[in-house]
Design a protein around this motif. Structure first.
Motif, PDB file in Angstrom:
ATOM      1  N   MET A 117       0.986  -1.376   0.299  1.00 23.57           N
ATOM      2  CA  MET A 117      -0.051  -0.192  -0.012  1.00 23.57           C
ATOM      3  C   MET A 117       0.911   1.059   0.266  1.00 23.57           C
ATOM      4  SD  MET A 117      -3.215  -0.719  -0.517  1.00 23.57           S
ATOM      5  CE  MET A 117      -3.686   0.283   0.629  1.00 23.57           C
ATOM      6  N   ILE A 118       1.657   1.231  -0.834  1.00 27.73           N
ATOM      7  CA  ILE A 118       2.725   2.531  -1.285  1.00 27.73           C
ATOM      8  C   ILE A 118       2.031   3.899  -0.857  1.00 27.73           C
ATOM      9  CG2 ILE A 118       4.656   3.618  -2.459  1.00 27.73           C
ATOM     10  CD1 ILE A 118       5.160   0.131  -3.677  1.00 27.73           C
ATOM     11  N   GLY A 119       0.477   4.286  -1.728  1.00 27.35           N
ATOM     12  CA  GLY A 119       0.246   4.939  -2.419  1.00 27.35           C
ATOM     13  C   GLY A 119       0.009   5.904  -0.900  1.00 27.35           C
ATOM     14  N   THR A 120      -0.653   4.530   0.105  1.00 21.07           N
ATOM     15  CA  THR A 120      -1.158   5.821   1.571  1.00 21.07           C
ATOM     16  C   THR A 120      -0.544   6.245   2.477  1.00 21.07           C
ATOM     17  OG1 THR A 120      -0.240   4.034   3.032  1.00 21.07           O
ATOM     18  CG2 THR A 120      -2.606   3.448   1.424  1.00 21.07           C
ATOM     19  N   GLY A 121       0.758   6.453   2.259  1.00 21.15           N
ATOM     20  CA  GLY A 121       2.007   7.069   3.533  1.00 21.15           C
ATOM     21  C   GLY A 121       2.254   6.568   4.781  1.00 21.15           C
ATOM     22  N   ASN A 122       2.609   7.962   5.223  1.00 18.86           N
ATOM     23  CA  ASN A 122       2.393   7.389   7.082  1.00 18.86           C
ATOM     24  C   ASN A 122       1.068   6.777   7.062  1.00 18.86           C
ATOM     25  OD1 ASN A 122       4.651   7.237   6.693  1.00 18.86           O
ATOM     26  ND2 ASN A 122       4.281   9.569   7.482  1.00 18.86           N
ATOM     27  N   ARG A 123       0.689   5.497   7.425  1.00 21.93           N
ATOM     28  CA  ARG A 123      -1.277   4.931   8.135  1.00 21.93           C
ATOM     29  C   ARG A 123      -1.096   4.559   9.519  1.00 21.93           C
ATOM     30  NH1 ARG A 123      -1.924  -0.685   5.029  1.00 21.93           N
ATOM     31  NH2 ARG A 123       0.166  -2.143   5.555  1.00 21.93           N
ATOM     32  N   VAL A 124      -1.910   4.567  10.361  1.00 22.52           N
ATOM     33  CA  VAL A 124      -2.221   3.228  11.328  1.00 22.52           C
ATOM     34  C   VAL A 124      -3.949   2.748  10.881  1.00 22.52           C
ATOM     35  CG1 VAL A 124      -3.567   3.819  13.738  1.00 22.52           C
ATOM     36  CG2 VAL A 124      -0.878   5.541  12.938  1.00 22.52           C
ATOM     37  N   VAL A 125      -3.371   2.289  11.439  1.00 19.92           N
ATOM     38  CA  VAL A 125      -4.770   0.963  11.568  1.00 19.92           C
ATOM     39  C   VAL A 125      -5.293   0.667  12.881  1.00 19.92           C
ATOM     40  CG1 VAL A 125      -5.433  -1.373  10.564  1.00 19.92           C
ATOM     41  CG2 VAL A 125      -3.934   0.153   8.840  1.00 19.92           C
ATOM     42  N   LEU A 126      -6.958   0.843  13.620  1.00 21.14           N
ATOM     43  CA  LEU A 126      -7.196   0.395  14.757  1.00 21.14           C
ATOM     44  C   LEU A 126      -8.122  -0.409  14.924  1.00 21.14           C
ATOM     45  CD1 LEU A 126      -7.452   4.031  16.288  1.00 21.14           C
ATOM     46  CD2 LEU A 126      -5.101   2.495  16.318  1.00 21.14           C
ATOM     47  N   ASN A 127      -7.732  -1.418  15.454  1.00 16.66           N
ATOM     48  CA  ASN A 127      -8.902  -2.464  15.722  1.00 16.66           C
ATOM     49  C   ASN A 127      -9.827  -1.987  17.004  1.00 16.66           C
ATOM     50  OD1 ASN A 127     -10.470  -4.529  16.364  1.00 16.66           O
ATOM     51  ND2 ASN A 127      -8.318  -5.616  17.533  1.00 16.66           N
ATOM     52  N   HIS A 128     -11.046  -1.759  16.661  1.00 15.38           N
ATOM     53  CA  HIS A 128     -11.710  -1.264  17.746  1.00 15.38           C
ATOM     54  C   HIS A 128     -12.919  -2.666  18.232  1.00 15.38           C
ATOM     55  CE1 HIS A 128     -11.336   2.619  17.007  1.00 15.38           C
ATOM     56  NE2 HIS A 128     -10.967   2.444  15.863  1.00 15.38           N
ATOM     57  N   GLY A 129     -11.889  -3.993  18.211  1.00 15.19           N
ATOM     58  CA  GLY A 129     -12.533  -5.397  18.372  1.00 15.19           C
ATOM     59  C   GLY A 129     -13.905  -5.262  18.299  1.00 15.19           C
ATOM     60  N   VAL A 130     -14.562  -5.926  19.276  1.00 13.58           N
ATOM     61  CA  VAL A 130     -16.141  -6.813  18.322  1.00 13.58           C
ATOM     62  C   VAL A 130     -16.937  -6.139  19.543  1.00 13.58           C
ATOM     63  CG1 VAL A 130     -17.473  -8.629  17.995  1.00 13.58           C
ATOM     64  CG2 VAL A 130     -15.461  -9.006  17.725  1.00 13.58           C
ATOM     65  N   ILE A 131     -18.337  -5.823  18.648  1.00 11.03           N
ATOM     66  CA  ILE A 131     -19.452  -5.626  19.731  1.00 11.03           C
ATOM     67  C   ILE A 131     -20.640  -6.566  19.103  1.00 11.03           C
ATOM     68  CG2 ILE A 131     -21.065  -4.103  20.256  1.00 11.03           C
ATOM     69  CD1 ILE A 131     -18.776  -1.890  20.556  1.00 11.03           C
ATOM     70  N   GLY A 132     -21.023  -6.590  19.597  1.00 17.40           N
ATOM     71  CA  GLY A 132     -22.678  -7.645  19.356  1.00 17.40           C
ATOM     72  C   GLY A 132     -21.803  -8.916  18.387  1.00 17.40           C
ATOM     73  N   ASN A 133     -22.157  -8.533  17.186  1.00 20.48           N
ATOM     74  CA  ASN A 133     -21.615  -9.447  16.276  1.00 20.48           C
ATOM     75  C   ASN A 133     -21.010  -8.494  15.373  1.00 20.48           C
ATOM     76  OD1 ASN A 133     -22.966 -12.019  17.330  1.00 20.48           O
ATOM     77  ND2 ASN A 133     -24.540 -10.645  16.790  1.00 20.48           N
ATOM     78  N   SER A 134     -20.225  -7.504  15.588  1.00 17.56           N
ATOM     79  CA  SER A 134     -20.085  -6.599  14.107  1.00 17.56           C
ATOM     80  C   SER A 134     -18.503  -6.383  15.062  1.00 17.56           C
ATOM     81  CB  SER A 134     -20.671  -5.073  14.034  1.00 17.56           C
ATOM     82  OG  SER A 134     -21.771  -5.436  13.392  1.00 17.56           O
ATOM     83  N   ALA A 135     -17.509  -6.005  14.064  1.00 22.66           N
ATOM     84  CA  ALA A 135     -15.822  -6.236  14.518  1.00 22.66           C
ATOM     85  C   ALA A 135     -15.762  -4.769  13.485  1.00 22.66           C
ATOM     86  CB  ALA A 135     -15.267  -7.141  13.743  1.00 22.66           C
ATOM     87  N   LEU A 136     -14.979  -3.742  14.089  1.00 29.40           N
ATOM     88  CA  LEU A 136     -14.785  -2.676  13.495  1.00 29.40           C
ATOM     89  C   LEU A 136     -13.457  -2.482  13.203  1.00 29.40           C
ATOM     90  CD1 LEU A 136     -15.423  -0.093  12.400  1.00 29.40           C
ATOM     91  CD2 LEU A 136     -15.981   0.863  14.239  1.00 29.40           C
ATOM     92  N   ALA A 137     -12.897  -2.099  12.340  1.00 31.82           N
ATOM     93  CA  ALA A 137     -11.354  -1.410  12.317  1.00 31.82           C
ATOM     94  C   ALA A 137     -11.327   0.165  11.767  1.00 31.82           C
ATOM     95  CB  ALA A 137     -10.341  -2.176  11.722  1.00 31.82           C
ATOM     96  N   THR A 138     -10.101   0.555  11.246  1.00 29.26           N
ATOM     97  CA  THR A 138     -10.517   2.565  11.175  1.00 29.26           C
ATOM     98  C   THR A 138      -8.493   2.333  10.554  1.00 29.26           C
ATOM     99  OG1 THR A 138     -10.467   3.255  13.277  1.00 29.26           O
ATOM    100  CG2 THR A 138     -12.228   3.311  12.993  1.00 29.26           C
ATOM    101  N   ASN A 139      -8.827   3.171   9.532  1.00 29.35           N
ATOM    102  CA  ASN A 139      -7.689   3.397   9.077  1.00 29.35           C
ATOM    103  C   ASN A 139      -7.688   4.642   8.472  1.00 29.35           C
ATOM    104  OD1 ASN A 139      -7.645   0.251   8.159  1.00 29.35           O
ATOM    105  ND2 ASN A 139      -8.839   0.698   6.554  1.00 29.35           N
ATOM    106  N   TYR A 140      -5.799   5.215   8.684  1.00 33.97           N
ATOM    107  CA  TYR A 140      -5.483   7.184   8.241  1.00 33.97           C
ATOM    108  C   TYR A 140      -4.865   7.127   7.559  1.00 33.97           C
ATOM    109  CZ  TYR A 140      -8.161   6.123  13.037  1.00 33.97           C
ATOM    110  OH  TYR A 140      -9.263   5.942  13.541  1.00 33.97           O
ATOM    111  N   TYR A 141      -4.966   7.755   6.953  1.00 30.44           N
ATOM    112  CA  TYR A 141      -3.836   7.503   5.589  1.00 30.44           C
ATOM    113  C   TYR A 141      -2.517   9.000   5.689  1.00 30.44           C
ATOM    114  CZ  TYR A 141      -5.690   3.059   4.294  1.00 30.44           C
ATOM    115  OH  TYR A 141      -5.420   1.818   4.217  1.00 30.44           O
ATOM    116  N   HIS A 142      -2.160   9.114   4.672  1.00 36.50           N
ATOM    117  CA  HIS A 142      -1.077  10.270   4.766  1.00 36.50           C
ATOM    118  C   HIS A 142      -0.530  11.154   6.071  1.00 36.50           C
ATOM    119  CE1 HIS A 142      -2.883   9.309   0.363  1.00 36.50           C
ATOM    120  NE2 HIS A 142      -3.696   9.757   0.919  1.00 36.50           N
ATOM    121  N   LEU A 143      -0.565  10.053   7.347  1.00 36.39           N
ATOM    122  CA  LEU A 143      -0.037  11.371   7.954  1.00 36.39           C
ATOM    123  C   LEU A 143       1.449  11.588   7.710  1.00 36.39           C
ATOM    124  CD1 LEU A 143      -0.994   8.567  11.063  1.00 36.39           C
ATOM    125  CD2 LEU A 143      -2.397  10.600   9.793  1.00 36.39           C
TER     126      LEU A 143
END
Length: 468
Positions: free
Chosen positions: A394-420
């Protein structure tokens, strides 16, 4: 403003191809902002290009700065061409009308001069006839006085054989003189009329000549305006030709770029698949934990019923109902309004549709708070990635962070932050909601400082607005 939402294949490919079109873009700008254009005109043209570039960036976000400017220039110059063509046509129409007026006035001057020449010739002729008549009258009078009759030459002129007596001769002389006087009077009247006509024609001719001079000046001005309009149209034609040539060069490289797109698109898909697999395992673990919890509750309830001699309760079942994504309670990662939303983007007119699908999906939302603005975790979670995007292509993203926010009920969530511009967390680290994780930048394939923010829910990229 962002490029990250586009499959990285396009971002990287166009960054590589932009060098080939920069020369044309710079030349186009040099031509557009040179010459005799006023400062206001230059400002207006520059503002138009910048405004068009902003539109292109919002719509076609994987273009880098040079490529997006080239596309914007082409769009602006294509918009200017009809106006330049119409201005030239209008100027040519005015030149034609002015030339027609000059031609008509020239014909009127020529006709007036010709008529005056005819009248002048008639005046000269009449003056000569008056002179001859005066001479005849003088001769008749002199001869009649000296000889007491009409000379034989005048008798012949009158058609008479002569006079038998002095009385007849004198009567004949008187008759001749009356005829000559009448002739001279008519000639004098005609001559006076001709002189008046000539004077009036001279005045008209002078007026027409003045109008002709004015018309010729107007024609000269219109010709200058036409030449200026033709030069402007030629300049626009040249700019369009240059930018179109750059576009054609990009089109010629389309097969090679498409191959790169396919490779980097695979990397993009693999990166998302990696998150999806992690989330699948988290959901499976959460499901098993929930089933174990329910089983344990059922066992205890059964034991309790047996001890109290009550009927066995109906066993509970682990819930499979989808969890409302808003349950994660995300807050905004930066303090800034959204500059670009999530969703399908149409390929701008006049640009290359590399996918051949007419557009693409912008897979996140953008914020543009300015370079160096702090980025905060919108909810607590574990840092899955804090890198430059190179580990999984993923060269085009530049400096990035990916966070895992875990599972609530039956859903799992992650968030991405690009170009930092930089990140201040490490993989495996736990962060709390509102904790600083990095700073807004323009690393990777980016056209300006901004944050590209993505949400991955149960392995799918979704609109972050549904979770914020």
């Amino acid at each position: 403003m962002t490029n990250a939402g586009m499959p990285p294949a396009q971002r990287l490919a166009l960054r590589k191809t932009s060098a080939g079109v920069v020369a044309s873009a710079v030349l186009a700008l040099t031509l557009a902002f040179s010459g005799t254009a006023s400062a206001d005109e230059l400002d207006d043209r520059k503002a138009a290009i910048e405004n068009e570039q902003h539109k292109v960036q919002e719509t076609y976000e994987y273009l880098d700065a040079e490529s997006s400017r080239k596309v914007a220039e082409l769009a602006v110059y294509q918009q200017q061409l009809p106006g330049a063509q119409q201005a030239l046509a209008d100027a040519e129409g005015r030149v034609s009308a002015a030339a027609g007026k000059v031609s008509a006035l020239t014909d009127r001057v020529a006709l007036a001069q010709e008529t005056r020449s005819t009248i002048s010739a008639q005046i000269e002729k009449d003056q000569a006839a008056i002179k001859d008549t005066q001479q005849v009258i003088g001769q008749i009078a002199a001869q009649a006085y000296k000889s007491g009759g009409v000379p034989s030459s005048f008798s012949l002129m009158l058609g008479a054989d002569g006079a038998d007596s002095l009385t007849d001769s004198m009567g004949l002389a008187e008759q001749v003189l009356r005829g000559q006087n009448a002739t001279m009077q008519q000639l004098s009247q005609q001559s006076a009329t001709n002189v008046n006509s000539e004077a009036r024609l001279a005045a008209v001719e002078e007026e027409i000549s003045t109008l002709k001079g004015q018309a010729e000046e107007a024609l000269k001005a219109e010709q200058q305006a036409r030449d200026a309009a033709a030069a402007e149209k030629a300049k626009v034609d040249t700019l369009i030709e240059q930018t179109a040539a750059a576009n054609a060069a990009l089109e010629a490289r389309k097969p090679a770029i498409q191959a790169q797109l396919a490779s980097l698109e695979t990397a993009k898909a693999q990166a998302t698949a990696d998150i999806a697999e992690r989330q699948r395992r988290l959901l499976e673990e959460a499901r098993k934990a929930e089933e174990a919890r329910v089983a344990e509750e059922n066992r205890r309830a059964a034991e309790e019923a047996a001890r109290n001699n009550r009927p066995a309760p109906v066993p509970g079942v682990a819930s499979t109902k989808p969890t409302n994504p808003s349950a994660f309670g995300l807050s905004l990662p930066v303090k800034a309004p959204i500059s670009s939303g999530f969703g399908w983007r149409a390929t701008p007119a006049g640009t290359i549709d590399f996918f051949g699908t007419g557009g693409y999906l912008h897979s996140g939302i953008d914020f543009a708070p300015g370079c160096g603005a702090p980025v905060y975790a919108p909810a607590s979670g574990e840092v899955w990635r804090a890198d430059q995007g190179q580990a999984d292509g993923m060269i085009g993203t530049g400096n990035r962070v990916v966070l895992n926010h875990g599972v609530i009920g039956n859903s799992a969530l992650a968030t991405n932050y690009y170009h930092l511009t930089k990140f201040v967390v490490s993989p495996g680290q736990w962060v709390d909601a509102g904790q600083l994780i990095g700073y807004v930048g323009t690393t990777g394939n980016s056209t300006g400082c901004h944050l590209h923010f993505e949400t991955v829910l149960n392995g799918e990229l979704v609109d972050p607005m549904g979770l914020l």
